[in-house]
Structure formats: C-alpha cells, structure tokens
Design an enzyme around this catalytic site. Sequence first.
Site, mmCIF file in Angstrom:
data_model
loop_
_atom_site.group_PDB
_atom_site.id
_atom_site.type_symbol
_atom_site.label_atom_id
_atom_site.label_comp_id
_atom_site.label_asym_id
_atom_site.label_seq_id
_atom_site.Cartn_x
_atom_site.Cartn_y
_atom_site.Cartn_z
ATOM 1 N N LYS A 240 5.259 3.489 6.517
ATOM 2 C CA LYS A 240 4.784 2.805 7.721
ATOM 3 C C LYS A 240 4.430 1.352 7.458
ATOM 4 O O LYS A 240 4.513 0.517 8.359
ATOM 5 C CB LYS A 240 3.565 3.544 8.285
ATOM 6 N N ARG A 241 4.036 1.049 6.240
ATOM 7 C CA ARG A 241 3.644 -0.337 5.976
ATOM 8 C C ARG A 241 4.832 -1.294 6.005
ATOM 9 O O ARG A 241 4.666 -2.508 6.051
ATOM 10 C CB ARG A 241 2.910 -0.451 4.641
#
Length: 473
Positions: A240-241
């Site tokens: 997700k980062r």
Amino acid sequence: MTVRTRFAPSPSGYLHIGGARTALFNHLFARHHGGRFILRIEDTDAERSTPESIQAILDGLGWLGLDWDEGPIHQSARLDRYRAQAEALLAGGLAYRCWCTPQELAARRRAAQAAGQRPAYDRTCRDRSTPPAGRTAAVLRFRTPLEGETIVDDEVKGRVVFQNADLDDFVIVRSDGAPLFIFCGVVDDAEMGVTHIIRGDDHLANTPRQVLLYQALGATPPRFAHVPLILGLDRARLSKRHGATSVLAYRDLGYLPDALVNYLARLGWSHGDQELFTRAELVEHFTLENVGKSAGIFNPEKLEWVNFQCMKATPPEELAALVVPFLERAGLAVPADRAWLVRVVATLRERAKTLVELADFCRFYLIDTIEPEAKAAAKHLTADIAPVLADLVDRLTALPRWDAHTIEEAFQATLAVHGLALGKLAQPVRVAVTGGTVSPGIYEVLDVLGRERALSRLRAAQARVERSNAVPP
C-alpha cells in the site's frame, strides 16, 4: 490436450495488482491455446474469507474483462471431497495422524534452532499407530519420502531440484477436520484437469510438496510457471505504501480497464519492443517463453502514460459514457444532450490522462458562470485588449452560422484590423471562456460552447475589463 488454467484467489481482501496479473496471465495463456480458464475461490478458511471479499474479486475480474469459462467454484462446497481424499491417503499409508500439541511443536522448534538445526517437524508420530494416552485431537500429515528428489521443470525458471530430505511431513488436515489449502488445491487441480499453473514465484517453495501430493493421488502434476513478483520503484515488494494496490481503486481513480490490462501484461512479459496491445494482440502473442525471469517494477507514471494512450484511442462516444459517473462525483451537472457531451469529450480526450482528469477538464464547458483565474485575468484581460475584444464580439455576433470555420474567419478579420498575432487575442478569449490559459484550440472551444454561452462569457469579460479600468469619480 486442451489447455486448462485456473485463478484461485483466497477471499480475504480485494483483488490486488499481483493477483490481477496472475489471473491475466492464466486467462491469456488459456485463450492463446483455445483452452479453458477456471475461476476457483479458495474459501476453506471460514475466519478469513468474507462474502465482501468474494464480491470484490468478482467485481475486479469483471471490470478487467477477464471472463472465465468455469466457476466460480467454491472450495467451501467441496469439503467432503477433500476429507474423502485425505482418508484415502491415510488408508493407503501415504498420510498419518499426528497427536503432538502446539506447545510440544513450538518447544521442539526452539530446541532445533538453538542447536543450529532446521526447525522442521521431527516426525515423532510418523510411525505411531495409536495415540498417546489422553490424546484425541490429531492433525493429518503427509508422509513425505525421506530420500530422493522432486524435480520441477518450471516453464519460467527452468529445472528446479528439491531434496526430499529437506521437506517436512506437512499438515494436510487440521485437528478440527478442516483441510489446508495446499491439499485442497491439489485435489481440485487433479479433478478439474488443470494442465498449467501460472502463479507468483513466492509459491515455488510449496511446489515440491504439491507435486508429491499429485503423485500420491495418482494424478499427473500440471506444468508449473512461477512468475517473478511485482516490486515497487524502491525494489521492495509491492504494498500500500507504493500507492493503490486494489484493482478497483484504479477504476475509481479513472483508469481504463484496457490500460491496466495492457500495463499488467507488460509487467513481466514482452513481445519485442511493442508497448501497446489490443486485447486480441495480447491473446495472439502471449506465451510463457516470453515471461521474464526478473521482477516487474510497478511504475505509476508508466501506467498513467499507457492510460493516456488508451484514452486517446477510445472513441469519443465511449469516453462520454465512461466519464458520466466522474462528472457526477465531481458535482457537475451531466448534460441531457449526450451528443453534445460527445463533442465536449472529443475536444479533450487527447489531453486527459485519466477519467478523473477528463471530468475536471469538462468543468468549464458545464458550469454556468466562469470566474477567470486572478493571475490569468491580470495578465490577459487588460485595457489594451478591450477594443480588440469588443471588435471580435461584434463580428462573432454577426456570424450567419456558428462553427469553427466561421469563428476562425472572425478572428482573422479582427487580427488583421488590429495588426495582432493570434496569441495576443486567443489567450484573452481563452481566459474569458474557460477561466484559464490552457484549453483545446480556441475555435473548437467556442464552437462546442455554442453561440449564446460563448458570447455571454466574452461579454462578461468585456464588462470585467471595463470595470477594472473605470476611473473613480
């Protein structure tokens, strides 16, 4: 042989980018060979599997256009079949019951690690025929051969050799009777006639165990192709980062499904130097021989470029229909005249990189009143342009018909009278009718806006200039 591939997600979350590429590769391989693509939902873990996740996976595949020929087949509906096969292995001496407690197993792992040994199961129960006193709960373990080797001739990685002595006696059924995915998948693949398994290379460690299970069940193992993982720009595993990892998040960000499919296909596979493919071309050219051995690097800017190319190639009629939800989401009134919206989109489709951006670009066409950007107005709506603007408005008002050609003639006549280059007039007009300094060609913009709305905005700009230059009493 009819090629049969499968995509078998665990429904514990959304369809992520890595899973979507796995599904795509299996889909393309099956279509290339005129085979069958199976969708199987591995939902035997009742605690982690949710109906919402199942629907998200179906929605993601549907949006991408990855249709399946069989399924969705839910493993949760086949539990009796897995238990029957496990009992058959037990009866044949190919599996055994293990009564060791979790605490005992943890203690042995710690002891093995302290002694510098591999913390694998020590096969305490391998030769037991009866449970220790007071024990009733037991898992079912596969009886892995203690000698020899298991060979995987991988379609991507080549020959990979595993020593059986390095494989432990792994669990295939929990003590509560729940079969594990490593076993369920093998039973399903064997009974569904799967010929090729294309998946991420993080599954490679499980492959020798599964090969042994196929053999124990009397089935021929499928061909395996382990594809390198997708990494972020920092070479770390995609997460997700690195940005959105859900397929449906890209839908909501305004990407076209064809663009994401095109990008994911090229993320680990190639056909010469070609970057952009139609769906038919992907099916025609996709082979495992051209799957790369190194990790694919997910580059958001490259995906945006691919989407930009796809949007330019999409007919305005299709784009107009696609942009409607994004106009609504932006709070813009969707015009009832859809033919006019098609004209609007046609002026903008070679500028917008996403549907979100396209909806934003449509804004000046759709709102009733334009408020020019202060900086742009200060630079272009000035006293010296006032007489030129007034002259142009008169000429435009008198036009016998309203189209890009007659609008251009009015501009050229105005420029000739005042001795100006086009930019000196086009930019003030652009600021007046769009509010900013960037837009499609000004003749095209005025044409699509229509006579009444275009002249209304130009007269409002005239009034603005007159007010700003009025001398105080």
